[in-house]
Design a protein around this motif. Sequence first.
Motif, PDB file in Angstrom:
ATOM      1  N   ASN A  48       0.812  -1.225   0.000  1.00 39.68           N
ATOM      2  CA  ASN A  48       0.000   0.000   0.000  1.00 39.68           C
ATOM      3  C   ASN A  48       0.842   1.270   0.000  1.00 39.68           C
ATOM      4  N   ASN A  49       2.129   1.148   0.296  1.00 41.51           N
ATOM      5  CA  ASN A  49       3.021   2.305   0.178  1.00 41.51           C
ATOM      6  C   ASN A  49       3.284   2.664  -1.283  1.00 41.51           C
ATOM      7  N   TYR A  50       3.059   1.697  -2.168  1.00 42.81           N
ATOM      8  CA  TYR A  50       3.357   1.903  -3.583  1.00 42.81           C
ATOM      9  C   TYR A  50       2.111   2.002  -4.454  1.00 42.81           C
ATOM     10  N   PHE A  51       1.072   1.269  -4.085  1.00 41.77           N
ATOM     11  CA  PHE A  51      -0.129   1.235  -4.911  1.00 41.77           C
ATOM     12  C   PHE A  51      -1.368   1.334  -4.035  1.00 41.77           C
ATOM     13  N   SER A  52      -2.394   1.996  -4.561  1.00 41.13           N
ATOM     14  CA  SER A  52      -3.637   2.153  -3.807  1.00 41.13           C
ATOM     15  C   SER A  52      -4.579   0.972  -3.999  1.00 41.13           C
ATOM     16  N   SER A  53      -4.312   0.132  -4.998  1.00 38.87           N
ATOM     17  CA  SER A  53      -5.167  -1.016  -5.275  1.00 38.87           C
ATOM     18  C   SER A  53      -4.407  -2.023  -6.113  1.00 38.87           C
ATOM     19  N   LYS A  54      -4.935  -3.240  -6.170  1.00 39.22           N
ATOM     20  CA  LYS A  54      -4.305  -4.250  -7.026  1.00 39.22           C
ATOM     21  C   LYS A  54      -4.449  -3.861  -8.499  1.00 39.22           C
ATOM     22  N   GLU A  55      -5.556  -3.209  -8.851  1.00 32.95           N
ATOM     23  CA  GLU A  55      -5.752  -2.782 -10.237  1.00 32.95           C
ATOM     24  C   GLU A  55      -4.683  -1.782 -10.667  1.00 32.95           C
ATOM     25  N   GLU A  56      -4.346  -0.852  -9.765  1.00 23.50           N
ATOM     26  CA  GLU A  56      -3.296   0.109 -10.096  1.00 23.50           C
ATOM     27  C   GLU A  56      -1.966  -0.592 -10.312  1.00 23.50           C
ATOM     28  N   ALA A  57      -1.681  -1.604  -9.474  1.00 21.50           N
ATOM     29  CA  ALA A  57      -0.432  -2.353  -9.622  1.00 21.50           C
ATOM     30  C   ALA A  57      -0.398  -3.101 -10.948  1.00 21.50           C
ATOM     31  N   VAL A  58      -1.501  -3.742 -11.298  1.00 21.79           N
ATOM     32  CA  VAL A  58      -1.563  -4.508 -12.542  1.00 21.79           C
ATOM     33  C   VAL A  58      -1.333  -3.605 -13.745  1.00 21.79           C
ATOM     34  N   CYS A  59      -1.947  -2.430 -13.740  1.00 26.81           N
ATOM     35  CA  CYS A  59      -1.889  -1.543 -14.908  1.00 26.81           C
ATOM     36  C   CYS A  59      -0.697  -0.601 -14.907  1.00 26.81           C
ATOM     37  N   SER A  60       0.143  -0.708 -13.893  1.00 24.67           N
ATOM     38  CA  SER A  60       1.285   0.219 -13.824  1.00 24.67           C
ATOM     39  C   SER A  60       2.305  -0.033 -14.923  1.00 24.67           C
ATOM     40  N   PHE A  61       2.189  -1.181 -15.639  1.00 18.59           N
ATOM     41  CA  PHE A  61       3.105  -1.414 -16.757  1.00 18.59           C
ATOM     42  C   PHE A  61       2.947  -0.330 -17.822  1.00 18.59           C
ATOM     43  N   ILE A  62       1.755   0.269 -17.908  1.00 20.06           N
ATOM     44  CA  ILE A  62       1.539   1.340 -18.888  1.00 20.06           C
ATOM     45  C   ILE A  62       2.406   2.547 -18.539  1.00 20.06           C
ATOM     46  N   VAL A  63       2.433   2.884 -17.240  1.00 19.01           N
ATOM     47  CA  VAL A  63       3.276   3.995 -16.786  1.00 19.01           C
ATOM     48  C   VAL A  63       4.742   3.651 -17.005  1.00 19.01           C
ATOM     49  N   GLU A  64       5.126   2.400 -16.701  1.00 17.48           N
ATOM     50  CA  GLU A  64       6.514   1.965 -16.883  1.00 17.48           C
ATOM     51  C   GLU A  64       6.934   2.102 -18.345  1.00 17.48           C
ATOM     52  N   GLN A  65       6.070   1.691 -19.256  1.00 16.99           N
ATOM     53  CA  GLN A  65       6.388   1.789 -20.679  1.00 16.99           C
ATOM     54  C   GLN A  65       6.647   3.226 -21.089  1.00 16.99           C
ATOM     55  N   GLN A  66       5.801   4.142 -20.617  1.00 22.39           N
ATOM     56  CA  GLN A  66       5.954   5.536 -21.011  1.00 22.39           C
ATOM     57  C   GLN A  66       7.147   6.190 -20.328  1.00 22.39           C
ATOM     58  N   GLU A  67       7.488   5.736 -19.132  1.00 28.05           N
ATOM     59  CA  GLU A  67       8.689   6.252 -18.483  1.00 28.05           C
ATOM     60  C   GLU A  67       9.936   5.817 -19.244  1.00 28.05           C
ATOM     61  N   ARG A  68       9.918   4.581 -19.753  1.00 30.23           N
ATOM     62  CA  ARG A  68      11.050   4.135 -20.573  1.00 30.23           C
ATOM     63  C   ARG A  68      11.101   4.912 -21.884  1.00 30.23           C
ATOM     64  N   LEU A  69       9.916   5.218 -22.444  1.00 28.27           N
ATOM     65  CA  LEU A  69       9.878   6.038 -23.651  1.00 28.27           C
ATOM     66  C   LEU A  69      10.441   7.423 -23.367  1.00 28.27           C
ATOM     67  N   ARG A  70      10.099   7.980 -22.224  1.00 30.83           N
ATOM     68  CA  ARG A  70      10.620   9.285 -21.823  1.00 30.83           C
ATOM     69  C   ARG A  70      12.148   9.264 -21.754  1.00 30.83           C
ATOM     70  N   GLU A  71      12.704   8.247 -21.096  1.00 35.37           N
ATOM     71  CA  GLU A  71      14.157   8.144 -20.959  1.00 35.37           C
ATOM     72  C   GLU A  71      14.822   7.975 -22.321  1.00 35.37           C
ATOM     73  N   ALA A  72      14.220   7.143 -23.175  1.00 31.97           N
ATOM     74  CA  ALA A  72      14.783   6.936 -24.503  1.00 31.97           C
ATOM     75  C   ALA A  72      14.724   8.212 -25.332  1.00 31.97           C
ATOM     76  N   LEU A  73      13.649   8.979 -25.180  1.00 39.26           N
ATOM     77  CA  LEU A  73      13.509  10.236 -25.917  1.00 39.26           C
ATOM     78  C   LEU A  73      14.581  11.234 -25.503  1.00 39.26           C
ATOM     79  N   LEU A  74      14.804  11.369 -24.206  1.00 31.39           N
ATOM     80  CA  LEU A  74      15.798  12.326 -23.720  1.00 31.39           C
ATOM     81  C   LEU A  74      17.224  11.901 -24.069  1.00 31.39           C
TER      82      LEU A  74
END
Length: 217
Positions: free
Chosen positions: A54-80
């Motif tokens: 619960n320190n990292y995610f507010s629900s199991k659904e948020e944890a499951v779908c966090s791969f979307i955020v991870e993908q875009q963070e990697r895109l951000r790093e690759a872009l920069l």
Amino acid sequence: MSSPSRPGLRERKKQAARRALAEAALRLTLERGADQVRVEDIANEVGVSPRTFNNYFSSKEEAVCSFIVEQQERLREALLARPAHEPLWEAVLTALAEQHAEQGGPSREEVRRFREMLRHPALFGEMLRSHAKVERVLAEAIAERAGADANPLHARMMAGIVQVASRVAFDSWLGSDTEEGNMPVFAELLRQAQAGMPDLTALAARSAPQEHAAQAS
């Protein structure tokens, strides 16, 4: 252009813990189904307490779908990390291609399980929220890439285009029977946006004279 600064040890440990929980949540949900996975199951899989989860995610659904955020963070790093002389749209498309090459394609069984998972209303709703979250992060990266004089509204607009293309590609993939991921369609949509949607505007231009002639007759 300077590469993004490397986070400290404590931050890297937090990122690793969050990633481990997210990967466990996605894996267990794909294996068992969304209704058969609890927060306690995800925490146990990683060897932490539900309170730590619960320190990292507010629900199991948020944890499951966090791969979307991870993908875009990697895109951000690759872009920069792209060369400073590279045009902005080209940098975005190249960063996207690099990300797709690193990920590889899913298996037939992974595709089947993933589509089944996202039929769950709570997970689908969280997926849409995740797409909205990352637009701000991507806008900041685009503005940083463009330089100090970049208009933040223009950066947000471009980030919005990228996010809409991502969502449209993802929705198309969910409704198709292809074993490929959504990245090829995503890249094609961005190329169309970069060029000003030439395929669509050409069709509209050709149909306009026909409609005018029909109305005049």
